[in-house]
Design a protein around this motif. Structure first.
Motif, short mmCIF file in Angstrom:
data_model
loop_
_atom_site.label_atom_id
_atom_site.label_comp_id
_atom_site.label_asym_id
_atom_site.label_seq_id
_atom_site.Cartn_x
_atom_site.Cartn_y
_atom_site.Cartn_z
N UNK A 9 0.96 -1.05 0.00
CA UNK A 9 -0.15 -0.29 0.22
C UNK A 9 1.00 1.24 -0.33
N UNK A 10 0.65 2.05 -0.65
CA UNK A 10 1.70 3.67 -1.13
C UNK A 10 0.74 4.25 -0.82
N UNK A 11 1.20 4.73 0.61
CA UNK A 11 0.65 6.68 1.24
C UNK A 11 -0.13 5.77 2.31
N UNK A 12 -0.24 7.03 3.77
CA UNK A 12 -0.40 6.47 4.84
C UNK A 12 -1.98 7.56 4.87
N UNK A 13 -2.44 8.01 4.36
CA UNK A 13 -3.64 9.12 4.58
C UNK A 13 -5.00 8.48 4.85
N UNK A 14 -5.75 8.76 4.53
CA UNK A 14 -7.02 8.61 4.88
C UNK A 14 -7.64 7.09 3.85
N UNK A 15 -6.66 7.00 2.46
CA UNK A 15 -7.29 6.12 2.57
C UNK A 15 -6.56 4.94 2.40
N UNK A 16 -4.96 4.78 2.33
CA UNK A 16 -3.89 3.49 2.43
C UNK A 16 -4.17 2.76 3.64
N UNK A 17 -4.02 4.14 4.99
CA UNK A 17 -4.15 4.19 6.66
C UNK A 17 -5.70 2.96 6.91
N UNK A 18 -6.92 3.54 6.35
CA UNK A 18 -8.35 2.86 6.24
C UNK A 18 -7.81 1.59 5.85
N UNK A 19 -7.12 1.45 4.34
CA UNK A 19 -7.26 0.37 3.89
C UNK A 19 -6.25 -0.80 4.31
N UNK A 20 -5.22 -0.09 5.00
CA UNK A 20 -4.12 -1.24 5.77
C UNK A 20 -4.95 -2.04 7.06
N UNK A 21 -5.50 -0.69 7.59
CA UNK A 21 -5.94 -1.82 8.94
C UNK A 21 -7.15 -2.87 8.85
N UNK A 22 -8.30 -2.14 7.54
CA UNK A 22 -9.23 -2.96 7.37
C UNK A 22 -9.01 -4.48 6.48
#
Length: 435
Positions: A9-22
């Motif tokens: 996952x490239x990027x830890x903003x709203x999209x990347x952070x939520x994708x990683x957690x989910x």
């Protein structure tokens, strides 16, 4: 399989952070998840204006990745390029070292960067607002102008230092103007020598109204609240030129000021264009399942992706935190579905409304289409943020309570200098990158 599939996952903003957690929650153990981000935290961007206003400690809006994404490997680095054919990601770590990662599934959630317009002097004299560093610098800058105005005997210099111009009356610009004005007023009250020199704030935008992307009733409420407080709202107006002495507005007026705050908007991270894949206004084209046509192994979400808006055929979803978070969640579920866990579904959203914090006890909100203003809107706005922020709710609520009952501290921290947060720092690898 002898080797676990790798999801990068490239990027830890709203999209990347939520994708990683989910994904870590629903597919932990089945896949290896690597999140690449240049900081070790997720920035809860909607509360950044309150950091600049001295209401919240910056640590309250910086959510550590290590404690909130269990089972996710975090790589402190910036992606420099992606080899789509070889399925490899090339990046540079925090100390300049180069790394290559192979992927089986790739999520592009690189977010967006400051959008510069070809206006003379803006890059040299304007201050951006996309990171904690910029918020801390802006807080010091606002306080410093009041202090320097008080120390000056030149009436023209005092007037310029007590004048603040915000360009861009969208969500961020409106909140920055609202919160920034209250901070400068608090500093101004502690300076008896400035009684004859009032604080002046101007909020300018080329759009016919402030908050043009939101419901018109929210816009009217915000306009009335800010105008009543003394903020000058200039619609249909922008900056024609910026100098060290002030700004020339597009209507021909020259405003002496030392403070030009640039909130015009954002553009997708330049990494997207470098992929060599089809784009729409700099955003990576994806289908309703958030996959790149012809590359089912590549997903994209958030500001970096042009996602079809199924509620408005022919249009793409807006670049907002709400969409980014929801798309990150859907991308994670569709990736899990590609490994036999769950069912792949298209991204479709329901508009739950928006909230805008206008400082003090003022706000504007339309939860589920119900228009609110004043204290009820403030309660809804803060309640929404407490529910949305991943952790640290008690600490944030504590800061809000202290701000209500205690006078605001107006001292410079001198942690960030202007040379460290240039507005033009929007090339790949710069710190302003956020979703």
């Amino acid at each position: 399989m002898t080797e676990r599939q790798r999801v990068v996952i490239v990027g830890g903003g709203f999209a990347g952070f939520t994708a990683a957690r989910t994904l870590s929650r629903i597919a932990r153990g089945a896949v290896e998840i690597t999140l690449i981000n240049p900081t070790d935290y997720f920035l809860y961007l909607p509360l950044l204006p309150e950091v600049a206003a001295g209401i919240l400690d910056p640590r309250k809006v910086a959510i550590p990745l290590s404690g909130t994404c269990p089972g996710v490997r975090h790589l402190l680095a910036t992606v420099t390029s992606v080899d789509v054919d070889d399925r490899r990601v090339h990046c540079t770590d925090a100390e300049g070292g180069h790394r290559d990662l192979r992927y089986d599934r790739l999520v592009i959630a690189a977010g967006s960067v400051n959008k510069l317009l070809p206006v003379p002097g803006v890059a040299e004299h304007a201050h951006g607002f996309r990171s904690i560093a910029e918020a801390l610098y802006l807080r010091d800058h606002l306080i410093r102008q009041i202090e320097l105005a008080d120390a000056s005997d030149d009436p023209e210099e005092r007037r310029a230092r007590c004048t603040f111009v915000v360009v861009g009356a969208g969500y961020t610009g409106t909140e920055v103007a609202a919160q920034g004005q209250l901070l400068t007023l608090a500093a101004h009250r502690r300076r008896p020598g400035l009684r004859d020199r009032p604080v002046r704030w101007i909020l300018a935008d080329l759009a016919p109204r402030i908050l043009p992307e939101l419901d018109e009733r929210l816009s009217r409420t915000a306009h009335h609240t800010l105008s009543e407080r003394g903020i000058e709202i200039r619609t249909g107006t922008s900056v024609a030129e910026a100098t060290s002495a002030g700004v020339k507005l597009s209507d021909g007026e020259f405003v002496p000021t030392r403070s030009l705050i640039w909130c015009v908007g954002v553009r997708p991270d330049p990494l997207v264009e470098s992929l060599g894949l089809p784009t729409e206004k700099g955003r990576l084209l994806v289908d309703e399942y958030l996959t790149v046509p012809g590359h089912p192994e590549i997903f994209a979400c958030g500001d970096a992706a042009a996602v079809p808006d199924l509620t408005r055929p022919g249009e793409y979803t807006a670049m907002t935190a709400q969409h980014a978070g929801r798309q990150g969640r859907r991308a994670a579920r569709n990736i899990a579905a590609s490994y036999g866990r769950g069912k792949r579904e298209p991204y479709r959203h329901d508009d739950l409304g928006f909230v805008v914090d206008l400082g003090g006890l003022k706000a504007a909100a339309n939860p589920l289409g119900v228009s609110l203003s004043g204290l009820p809107a403030k309660v809804v706005t803060r309640g929404y943020h407490l529910l949305a922020v991943p952790r640290g709710r008690a600490r944030i609520a504590g800061n809000w309570l202290l701000d209500t009952v205690l006078p605001r501290q107006t001292v410079q921290l001198d942690l960030v200098h202007g040379s460290q947060v240039p507005l033009e720092s929007c090339a790949p690898g710069e710190e302003v990158r956020q979703s």
